[in-house]
Design a protein around this motif. Sequence first.
Motif, PDB file in Angstrom:
ATOM      1  N   LEU A 322       0.826  -1.208   0.000  1.00  0.00           N
ATOM      2  CA  LEU A 322       0.000   0.000   0.000  1.00  0.00           C
ATOM      3  C   LEU A 322       0.860   1.258   0.000  1.00  0.00           C
ATOM      4  O   LEU A 322       0.559   2.227  -0.695  1.00  0.00           O
ATOM      5  CB  LEU A 322      -0.940  -0.013   1.203  1.00  0.00           C
ATOM      6  N   ASP A 323       1.958   1.239   0.764  1.00  0.00           N
ATOM      7  CA  ASP A 323       2.874   2.374   0.754  1.00  0.00           C
ATOM      8  C   ASP A 323       3.477   2.568  -0.632  1.00  0.00           C
ATOM      9  O   ASP A 323       3.612   3.705  -1.117  1.00  0.00           O
ATOM     10  CB  ASP A 323       4.005   2.163   1.772  1.00  0.00           C
ATOM     11  N   THR A 324       3.851   1.471  -1.267  1.00  0.00           N
ATOM     12  CA  THR A 324       4.447   1.538  -2.604  1.00  0.00           C
ATOM     13  C   THR A 324       3.481   2.155  -3.604  1.00  0.00           C
ATOM     14  O   THR A 324       3.862   3.001  -4.423  1.00  0.00           O
ATOM     15  CB  THR A 324       4.868   0.131  -3.065  1.00  0.00           C
ATOM     16  N   LEU A 325       2.204   1.741  -3.527  1.00  0.00           N
ATOM     17  CA  LEU A 325       1.192   2.298  -4.423  1.00  0.00           C
ATOM     18  C   LEU A 325       0.934   3.773  -4.121  1.00  0.00           C
ATOM     19  O   LEU A 325       0.890   4.611  -5.037  1.00  0.00           O
ATOM     20  CB  LEU A 325      -0.110   1.508  -4.301  1.00  0.00           C
ATOM     21  N   MET A 326       0.765   4.096  -2.847  1.00  0.00           N
ATOM     22  CA  MET A 326       0.456   5.473  -2.454  1.00  0.00           C
ATOM     23  C   MET A 326       1.566   6.429  -2.857  1.00  0.00           C
ATOM     24  O   MET A 326       1.308   7.529  -3.362  1.00  0.00           O
ATOM     25  CB  MET A 326       0.237   5.548  -0.941  1.00  0.00           C
ATOM     26  N   GLY A 328       4.352   5.676  -5.018  1.00  0.00           N
ATOM     27  CA  GLY A 328       4.788   5.553  -6.407  1.00  0.00           C
ATOM     28  C   GLY A 328       3.838   6.178  -7.402  1.00  0.00           C
ATOM     29  O   GLY A 328       4.262   6.687  -8.447  1.00  0.00           O
ATOM     30  N   LEU A 329       2.527   6.145  -7.116  1.00  0.00           N
ATOM     31  CA  LEU A 329       1.573   6.736  -8.035  1.00  0.00           C
ATOM     32  C   LEU A 329       1.580   8.263  -7.971  1.00  0.00           C
ATOM     33  O   LEU A 329       0.946   8.912  -8.798  1.00  0.00           O
ATOM     34  CB  LEU A 329       0.170   6.195  -7.774  1.00  0.00           C
ATOM     35  N   ARG A 330       2.309   8.833  -7.023  1.00  0.00           N
ATOM     36  CA  ARG A 330       2.510  10.283  -7.017  1.00  0.00           C
ATOM     37  C   ARG A 330       3.430  10.711  -8.162  1.00  0.00           C
ATOM     38  O   ARG A 330       3.407  11.863  -8.607  1.00  0.00           O
ATOM     39  CB  ARG A 330       3.106  10.751  -5.684  1.00  0.00           C
ATOM     40  N   LEU A 331       4.279   9.786  -8.611  1.00  0.00           N
ATOM     41  CA  LEU A 331       5.240  10.101  -9.661  1.00  0.00           C
ATOM     42  C   LEU A 331       4.618   9.976 -11.044  1.00  0.00           C
ATOM     43  O   LEU A 331       3.838   9.052 -11.297  1.00  0.00           O
ATOM     44  CB  LEU A 331       6.449   9.172  -9.568  1.00  0.00           C
ATOM     45  N   ALA A 332       4.997  10.878 -11.942  1.00  0.00           N
ATOM     46  CA  ALA A 332       4.505  10.807 -13.317  1.00  0.00           C
ATOM     47  C   ALA A 332       4.922   9.502 -13.978  1.00  0.00           C
ATOM     48  O   ALA A 332       4.184   8.957 -14.809  1.00  0.00           O
ATOM     49  CB  ALA A 332       5.022  12.002 -14.121  1.00  0.00           C
ATOM     50  N   GLU A 333       6.088   8.983 -13.616  1.00  0.00           N
ATOM     51  CA  GLU A 333       6.549   7.732 -14.211  1.00  0.00           C
ATOM     52  C   GLU A 333       5.817   6.523 -13.649  1.00  0.00           C
ATOM     53  O   GLU A 333       5.869   5.423 -14.229  1.00  0.00           O
ATOM     54  CB  GLU A 333       8.046   7.573 -14.000  1.00  0.00           C
ATOM     55  N   GLY A 334       5.124   6.680 -12.526  1.00  0.00           N
ATOM     56  CA  GLY A 334       4.331   5.598 -11.966  1.00  0.00           C
ATOM     57  C   GLY A 334       5.173   4.441 -11.459  1.00  0.00           C
ATOM     58  O   GLY A 334       6.299   4.609 -11.002  1.00  0.00           O
ATOM     59  N   LEU A 335       4.600   3.243 -11.579  1.00  0.00           N
ATOM     60  CA  LEU A 335       5.197   2.036 -11.014  1.00  0.00           C
ATOM     61  C   LEU A 335       5.366   0.962 -12.072  1.00  0.00           C
ATOM     62  O   LEU A 335       4.481   0.753 -12.904  1.00  0.00           O
ATOM     63  CB  LEU A 335       4.303   1.496  -9.888  1.00  0.00           C
ATOM     64  N   SER A 336       6.478   0.257 -11.995  1.00  0.00           N
ATOM     65  CA  SER A 336       6.716  -0.860 -12.894  1.00  0.00           C
ATOM     66  C   SER A 336       5.831  -2.042 -12.491  1.00  0.00           C
ATOM     67  O   SER A 336       5.911  -2.537 -11.371  1.00  0.00           O
ATOM     68  CB  SER A 336       8.192  -1.280 -12.847  1.00  0.00           C
ATOM     69  N   LEU A 337       4.993  -2.487 -13.425  1.00  0.00           N
ATOM     70  CA  LEU A 337       4.132  -3.635 -13.150  1.00  0.00           C
ATOM     71  C   LEU A 337       4.953  -4.900 -12.957  1.00  0.00           C
ATOM     72  O   LEU A 337       4.618  -5.756 -12.131  1.00  0.00           O
ATOM     73  CB  LEU A 337       3.118  -3.806 -14.281  1.00  0.00           C
ATOM     74  N   ALA A 338       6.053  -5.024 -13.697  1.00  0.00           N
ATOM     75  CA  ALA A 338       6.906  -6.207 -13.562  1.00  0.00           C
ATOM     76  C   ALA A 338       7.528  -6.253 -12.162  1.00  0.00           C
ATOM     77  O   ALA A 338       7.598  -7.317 -11.538  1.00  0.00           O
ATOM     78  CB  ALA A 338       7.999  -6.188 -14.627  1.00  0.00           C
ATOM     79  N   LYS A 339       7.955  -5.107 -11.661  1.00  0.00           N
ATOM     80  CA  LYS A 339       8.546  -5.082 -10.315  1.00  0.00           C
ATOM     81  C   LYS A 339       7.482  -5.327  -9.253  1.00  0.00           C
ATOM     82  O   LYS A 339       7.750  -6.017  -8.255  1.00  0.00           O
ATOM     83  CB  LYS A 339       9.254  -3.748 -10.070  1.00  0.00           C
ATOM     84  N   ALA A 341       4.904  -7.194  -9.609  1.00  0.00           N
ATOM     85  CA  ALA A 341       4.646  -8.640  -9.654  1.00  0.00           C
ATOM     86  C   ALA A 341       5.772  -9.413  -8.976  1.00  0.00           C
ATOM     87  O   ALA A 341       5.527 -10.375  -8.231  1.00  0.00           O
ATOM     88  CB  ALA A 341       4.482  -9.097 -11.097  1.00  0.00           C
ATOM     89  N   ALA A 342       7.026  -8.996  -9.203  1.00  0.00           N
ATOM     90  CA  ALA A 342       8.167  -9.686  -8.601  1.00  0.00           C
ATOM     91  C   ALA A 342       8.167  -9.527  -7.087  1.00  0.00           C
ATOM     92  O   ALA A 342       8.505 -10.468  -6.349  1.00  0.00           O
ATOM     93  CB  ALA A 342       9.464  -9.147  -9.192  1.00  0.00           C
ATOM     94  N   ASP A 343       7.782  -8.340  -6.606  1.00  0.00           N
ATOM     95  CA  ASP A 343       7.840  -8.065  -5.172  1.00  0.00           C
ATOM     96  C   ASP A 343       6.618  -8.583  -4.411  1.00  0.00           C
ATOM     97  O   ASP A 343       6.730  -8.990  -3.253  1.00  0.00           O
ATOM     98  CB  ASP A 343       7.970  -6.554  -4.931  1.00  0.00           C
ATOM     99  N   PHE A 344       5.438  -8.536  -5.076  1.00  0.00           N
ATOM    100  CA  PHE A 344       4.200  -8.814  -4.343  1.00  0.00           C
ATOM    101  C   PHE A 344       3.348  -9.922  -4.960  1.00  0.00           C
ATOM    102  O   PHE A 344       2.332 -10.304  -4.367  1.00  0.00           O
ATOM    103  CB  PHE A 344       3.362  -7.533  -4.233  1.00  0.00           C
ATOM    104  N   GLY A 345       3.721 -10.426  -6.141  1.00  0.00           N
ATOM    105  CA  GLY A 345       2.994 -11.532  -6.759  1.00  0.00           C
ATOM    106  C   GLY A 345       2.082 -11.095  -7.896  1.00  0.00           C
ATOM    107  O   GLY A 345       1.509 -10.007  -7.877  1.00  0.00           O
ATOM    108  N   GLU A 346       1.946 -11.986  -8.885  1.00  0.00           N
ATOM    109  CA  GLU A 346       1.099 -11.712 -10.049  1.00  0.00           C
ATOM    110  C   GLU A 346      -0.366 -11.533  -9.654  1.00  0.00           C
ATOM    111  O   GLU A 346      -1.089 -10.722 -10.249  1.00  0.00           O
ATOM    112  CB  GLU A 346       1.209 -12.858 -11.062  1.00  0.00           C
ATOM    113  N   ASP A 347      -0.794 -12.268  -8.628  1.00  0.00           N
ATOM    114  CA  ASP A 347      -2.198 -12.177  -8.232  1.00  0.00           C
ATOM    115  C   ASP A 347      -2.527 -10.781  -7.701  1.00  0.00           C
ATOM    116  O   ASP A 347      -3.629 -10.258  -7.940  1.00  0.00           O
ATOM    117  CB  ASP A 347      -2.534 -13.247  -7.179  1.00  0.00           C
TER     118      ASP A 347
END
Length: 394
Positions: A322-326, A328-339, A341-347
Motif C-alpha cells: 500500500l505504501d508503494t502504491l500510495m 509511487g503513483l505520485r510520480l509521473a513515471e508511476g510504477l513498474s508492473l513487472a517489479k 509482480a516480482a515483489d508482491f505476486g502476479e495475483d
Amino acid sequence: MTNRYLTVNTGIPNSAYVHIPFCRRRCFYCDFPVFVVGDRLRGETSGSIAQYVEVLCQEITMTPNLGEPLVTIFFGGGTPSLLSPQQLELILTALDRRFGISPGAEISVEMDPGTFDLRQIQKYKHAGVNRVSLGVQAFQDDLLKVCGRSHSVSDILASVDLIHQVQIPEFSLDLISGLPHQTLDRWQDSLEKAIATSPTHISIYDLTIESSTAFGRYYKPGDQPLPSDETTVKMYQLAQRILTNAGYEHYEISNYAQPGHQCRHNLVYWQNRPYYGFGMGAASYVEAKRFTRPRKTKEYYQWIQDGGAIDCEPTASEEVLLDTLMLGLRLAEGLSLAKLAADFGEDRVERIHTICQPYYEKGWVKVVEGRLRLSDPQGFLFSNVVLASLFEQL
C-alpha cells in the motif's frame, strides 16, 4: 519520462533527513513539530538551538552505520536557515564521520526569505550545500501576512538574488495554493513571478486545514474566504499548464523540475526506499521499520538520553504494498508492473488491474510501457479517489 536517479532498492539506506525545528514564528497553517525562538535569536545566539544541535549530533553518532555512504541529505524544518554555518558544519561533520558522504551528494537546506545574508549562504555552500529550497508560499504581501509568514515580497527577491549571486546549483521554490483570499488571478501572478526568479525546481502545495493549527480555528474547509473546491481545482490545472509551458516537467503530483533537476532526496520517499531520520519528530525507514521520533523537545531529549531505541515491528508486506502504491503513483513515471509482480505476486497485480478498471475507463489511470500511472492532470487530481479504492479493496 525516464528517471536517471531510479535505483534498485538494496534495503540499505543512503539518504538522511535532518529535522531542524526552530522558527521565528509558527505559520498559521503549520502542523509540524517546531519550536518558536522569535525574530532575534539565531543559531549563534540561541542556547536552545545550540543544545539541540548537540543532542542531534549525539543521535547521529549513536545510530548504526548499515554500510553505505550518504548520497542525499535534506535539512527540513522548521527553518534550518536559522542554523549558523558552524552549526550546519557540525551536523554535516557528524554525518560524514558516522556514515560517510559521497562525492556529489545532494545536500538540501530549506531556507526562509529574510533569514540569511550573503556571508551565511556563502559559508553554507562552502560546507557542501548544493541545493536550496526557498519557502516563498506567495508573492503578495497581504497573503503572506494572512498566513502568518514573517517575510515580505522584498525579502523574497533579496533572498533569490543572494542564491543566484552565490550560484547554488539547485534552487527550488515553494508556493501554496488555496490560501484565504487567494484568487485565480493572484495565483497566476505568483506562478509567473516564481518562474521569473529562474528556479530549477518548483513545489506547489494545496493548503490543508489541520484542526490543531490557527487556520483550523479560523476557517472551516469549503467556507469563504477560502477558495472553493472548484477554484482550487482550477488553480492546480493552471499551475500545470503554466509551469509545463515554461519548460518544467511535472514529475510528481506537487513538484515540477527543469529537465535533470528533480529532487533526488524526495525521490527516495516516493520510490519507497529506506532512509535515516534524525531530530525531533523526524521519521525514518530503516531495516523495514517506520519510526517517528518524539515530537516535543523534552521527550526527544529524554529518548536520546535513554538510548534512542527504535522499538517497533517491521512493516508488514501488505503495508509495504500500500505504501508503494500510495507513494509511487505520485510520480509521473508511476510504477513498474513487472517489479510489482516480482515483489508482491502476479495475483496482486491482477487485483490492482481489477480495482483500477473504472479509472482506466475514466482516463485517470493508464498503463504505459509496462508502468501503472496516473494521468496528468486529471488522474493526479483524483488520486485520493483511486488510492482510497486500492486501500479499501486490497
